[in-house]
Write an enzyme that holds these catalytic residues in place. Structure first.
Site, short mmCIF file in Angstrom:
data_model
loop_
_atom_site.label_atom_id
_atom_site.label_comp_id
_atom_site.label_asym_id
_atom_site.label_seq_id
_atom_site.Cartn_x
_atom_site.Cartn_y
_atom_site.Cartn_z
CB CYS A 166 12.90 -61.28 82.57
SG CYS A 166 13.06 -62.79 81.45
CB SER A 194 43.29 -42.70 83.81
OG SER A 194 43.82 -42.27 82.43
CG HIS A 237 14.52 -58.14 79.24
ND1 HIS A 237 15.28 -58.27 80.44
CD2 HIS A 237 14.34 -59.48 78.80
CE1 HIS A 237 15.26 -59.56 80.67
NE2 HIS A 237 14.75 -60.02 79.88
N GLY A 257 45.77 -41.77 79.08
CA GLY A 257 45.39 -41.23 78.11
C GLY A 257 44.03 -41.12 77.78
N GLY A 258 43.34 -42.23 78.45
CA GLY A 258 41.84 -42.63 78.24
C GLY A 258 41.20 -41.68 79.11
CB VAL A 259 37.37 -41.30 78.64
CG1 VAL A 259 36.31 -40.48 79.43
CG2 VAL A 259 37.32 -41.11 77.42
CD GLU A 270 16.24 -54.80 80.91
OE1 GLU A 270 16.76 -56.00 81.07
OE2 GLU A 270 14.98 -54.48 81.47
#
Length: 550
Positions: A79, A233, A174, A229-231, A176
């Protein structure tokens, strides 16, 4: 030496998507501001120039010295990148009669060209530009055209002297984005066949190399990590634990606004993973400091400040208790690559901070350790699977740091949190329990994301939860609505349900959940959650709305 593709960012909204597509080809890539090309890096095997919101004729348009790499490395301009190549090397770029946006078809394409090998005639592509290339530079040749864009793709075998040097390609569409049907083929041709990627970037290779690097970097030092508690960390913690074992101490702070029973469940998960975790229930402090506060930004600031205070208090205990033989010198964070990209704009200035517990006392003198700093979110999940983590931890939806505080409109009280926890729990469990069958492209997407599913008769069965990027309930505590339950009139709060599909959270579409599912969840929430008598569904996309309400 690890090979890499350099993606020079000129400000396009899809630059990160280019990076993710390259990584899907098992090839490492680095996204850098347009003016930060690493001249003396022998590991670079190719260069991609991204799109941009600017016209090449704008006075403030971003420009790069092409001589740094043109002729020395294979180059692909996308582009704006294509327009910049043409404009700089002697072609002509002019304002289009109308903005060329949306689907188009390559009416002619040179399938003998290395970039288009394996392409079909009339292949669909996605356009998004206000300028168009009306003349290409000398020595370049058109290799792809649409009905309205003659110079949709062009190339030059070499810009070096005497016909020597690396080739350069440019496409005005584009590759992608999903709407370019053979975009992955084009990028494979460029990255693997043209640039010569050995395709050695994988979750397994990342784990092996990162563990070795962490052992060398950390030595016998101790490390502190703040868990959410997340992915991100959680994967960072398991990776560090694999490298240094019990010399890692994790701190998990409960501010009282987690999901229902989440603190207890996550602590059990971490125990199963063998992590050394200190759980801190600081909910009373947070509720006291938030009492009467209604402004969303103020709520965030109070929660951030209190988190730092609680975290620092626990971190100081760890730092002061370690021996001289194994001192605590490191703070680990679950920072991932999009965080780092968003933290630097293309001028190189910091515009947004991420994953920073902030305000650590200087006397602690801790250095930063970020083992996931090169990974996109889908790669983090693949690494988690490689490490043998439970699937429910790996596929967990993103959850805001302030927790349910930014999903309660108005002031925060324990009773309001209880109402939202109950409603949210019904909603999330419902998403996990409701199974749908997928086939064709939808099934391939799910399998490509690594979500465990078995193909039977061309179909797979997955939960609604695994099809959604993020979901949650919002309590409209500043609003009351009239209702009827039995023979009684009620005057209680509405709850809004939110579910979006996305790849990176930069943009998001509202998820089209099945009507029977929505009816079932609405009925269960109203019948079981005291304080709620109405359920709504948010059908706003991002932009213009955000994923969270506050």
């Amino acid at each position: 030496m690890q090979q890499k593709i350099i993606i020079l960012d000129f400000g396009s909204q899809t630059t990160q998507l280019i990076g993710r597509r390259v990584r899907e080809l098992d090839t490492f890539c680095e996204i850098l501001p347009y003016n930060k090309f690493p001249k003396d890096d022998p590991s670079v095997i190719g260069v991609i120039l991204s799109g941009s919101p600017f016209s090449v004729h704008d006075p403030e348009a971003f420009k790069v010295d092409l001589s740094q790499f043109v002729g020395r490395l294979p180059v692909l301009g996308i582009c704006y990148g294509a327009q910049f190549i043409s404009h700089t090397l002697g072609g002509r770029v002019e304002k289009a009669d109308s903005r060329e946006y949306g689907r188009a078809n390559l009416q002619t394409v040179d399938t003998t060209n290395p970039l288009f090998r394996g392409f079909e005639q009339h292949s669909q592509v996605w356009m998004s530009h206000g300028d168009t290339i009306t003349a290409i530079p000398d020595n370049f040749k058109v290799i792809g055209s649409t009905k309205d864009v003659t110079n949709a793709a062009f190339w030059c075998p070499s810009l070096g002297r005497d016909g020597e040097g690396s080739p350069i390609w440019a496409v005005q569409f584009h590759p992608e984005v999903f709407h370019t049907s053979q975009g992955k083929t084009l990028l494979h041709n460029f990255v693997v066949d043209i640039c010569g990627s050995r395709q050695e970037w994988s979750a397994a290779s990342f784990v092996d190399s990162t563990v070795a690097e962490l052992k060398a970097q950390l030595g016998q030092d101790r490390v502190i990590l703040g868990l959410s508690g997340g992915v991100d960390s959680s994967v960072a913690a398991v990776l560090l634990n694999k490298a240094i074992g019990n010399r890692l101490t994790c701190i998990f702070v409960d501010h009282g606004m987690l999901r229902k029973n989440e603190f207890q469940q996550v602590m059990k998960d971490y125990e199963v993973l063998g992590l050394n975790v200190i759980g801190v229930d600081a909910s009373e402090k947070f509720f006291a400091d938030l009492a009467g506060v209604t402004d969303p930004e103020q709520k965030r600031k109070i929660i951030g400040r209190d988190f730092v205070e609680v975290f620092n208090e626990e971190a100081k205990k760890i730092v002061n208790s370690t021996s001289s033989n194994s001192k605590c010198r490191w703070l680990a964070q679950g920072t991932i690559y999009p965080d780092r990209i968003e933290s630097l704009n293309i001028t190189g200035k910091v515009i947004k901070s991420h994953h920073n517990v902030g305000g650590l006392p200087k006397e602690m003198n801790l250095q930063l350790c970020e083992p996931l700093k090169w990974l996109f979110k889908d790669e983090v999940r693949r690494v988690g699977r490689q490490l043998g983590m439970p699937e429910h931890l790996i596929t967990r939806h993103p959850f805001p740091g302030p927790g349910l505080a930014v999903r309660i409109l108005g002031d925060i009280t324990p009773e309001k949190v209880r109402i939202l926890q109950d409603a949210d729990d019904i909603y999330i469990r419902g998403l996990r329990d409701y199974k749908v069958k997928l086939s064709g492209e939808e099934a391939r997407k799910v399998l490509a994301a690594g979500i465990p599913a078995e193909m039977q008769d061309g179909e797979i069965e997955v939960s609604l939860y695994d099809q959604i990027w993020q979901a949650g309930a919002i309590l409209l505590s500043t609003v009351r609505s009239v209702g009827v339950m039995g023979d009684e009139r009620t005057y209680e709060h509405p709850v809004a349900l939110r579910a979006v599909t996305s790849t990176d959270a930069m943009t998001a579409d509202w998820a089209h959940l099945p009507y029977d599912f929505m009816a079932r969840v609405s009925n269960e929430i109203i019948n079981k959650v005291r304080g709620v008598n109405r359920v709504c569904y948010d059908i706003s996309s991002k932009p213009p709305a955000t994923i969270e309400w506050e």
